[in-house]
Design a protein around this motif. Structure first.
Motif, PDB file in Angstrom:
ATOM      1  N   PHE A 165       0.822  -1.207   0.000  1.00  0.00           N
ATOM      2  CA  PHE A 165       0.000   0.000   0.000  1.00  0.00           C
ATOM      3  C   PHE A 165       0.859   1.262   0.000  1.00  0.00           C
ATOM      4  O   PHE A 165       0.561   2.239   0.684  1.00  0.00           O
ATOM      5  N   THR A 166       1.903   1.255  -0.793  1.00  0.00           N
ATOM      6  CA  THR A 166       2.832   2.386  -0.787  1.00  0.00           C
ATOM      7  C   THR A 166       2.162   3.670  -1.255  1.00  0.00           C
ATOM      8  O   THR A 166       2.450   4.745  -0.724  1.00  0.00           O
ATOM      9  N   THR A 167       1.265   3.584  -2.239  1.00  0.00           N
ATOM     10  CA  THR A 167       0.567   4.782  -2.724  1.00  0.00           C
ATOM     11  C   THR A 167      -0.342   5.347  -1.638  1.00  0.00           C
ATOM     12  O   THR A 167      -0.392   6.562  -1.424  1.00  0.00           O
ATOM     13  N   LEU A 168      -1.049   4.482  -0.945  1.00  0.00           N
ATOM     14  CA  LEU A 168      -1.924   4.916   0.139  1.00  0.00           C
ATOM     15  C   LEU A 168      -1.122   5.573   1.250  1.00  0.00           C
ATOM     16  O   LEU A 168      -1.472   6.651   1.734  1.00  0.00           O
ATOM     17  N   ALA A 226       1.821   6.948   1.030  1.00  0.00           N
ATOM     18  CA  ALA A 226       2.373   8.209   0.532  1.00  0.00           C
ATOM     19  C   ALA A 226       1.310   9.304   0.533  1.00  0.00           C
ATOM     20  O   ALA A 226       1.580  10.451   0.910  1.00  0.00           O
ATOM     21  N   ALA A 227       0.096   8.968   0.131  1.00  0.00           N
ATOM     22  CA  ALA A 227      -0.996   9.956   0.112  1.00  0.00           C
ATOM     23  C   ALA A 227      -1.355  10.402   1.524  1.00  0.00           C
ATOM     24  O   ALA A 227      -1.589  11.596   1.766  1.00  0.00           O
TER      25      ALA A 227
END
Length: 71
Positions: free
Chosen positions: A56-59, A61-62
């Motif tokens: 869940f790197t995008t989550l 980061a967001a």
């Protein structure tokens, strides 16, 4: 007569066993099981879990970009 005696004896035995007292549960054992369950189900907040998973790197980061993780 024998059938009647056996039927009555069976009914009395069944009645007595149904009215028997249930064994008390050990409160210490229940407390240990409860604390173990709490430890197993409390791995961290959703950001920590997402970061630890790695999928869940995008989550993550967001959330960090929006500064929501510090609340």
């Amino acid at each position: 007569m024998k059938k009647l005696t056996i039927t009555i004896a069976s009914a009395v035995a069944l009645g007595l066993s149904a009215c028997a007292e249930e064994p008390a549960e050990n409160d210490d054992m229940m407390a240990d099981e409860t604390s173990m369950a709490e430890e197993a189900t409390a791995p961290g907040n959703i950001v920590e879990v997402a970061a630890d998973d790695g999928s869940f790197t995008t989550l993550v980061a967001a959330i960090n970009a929006a500064e929501l993780a510090t609340r």
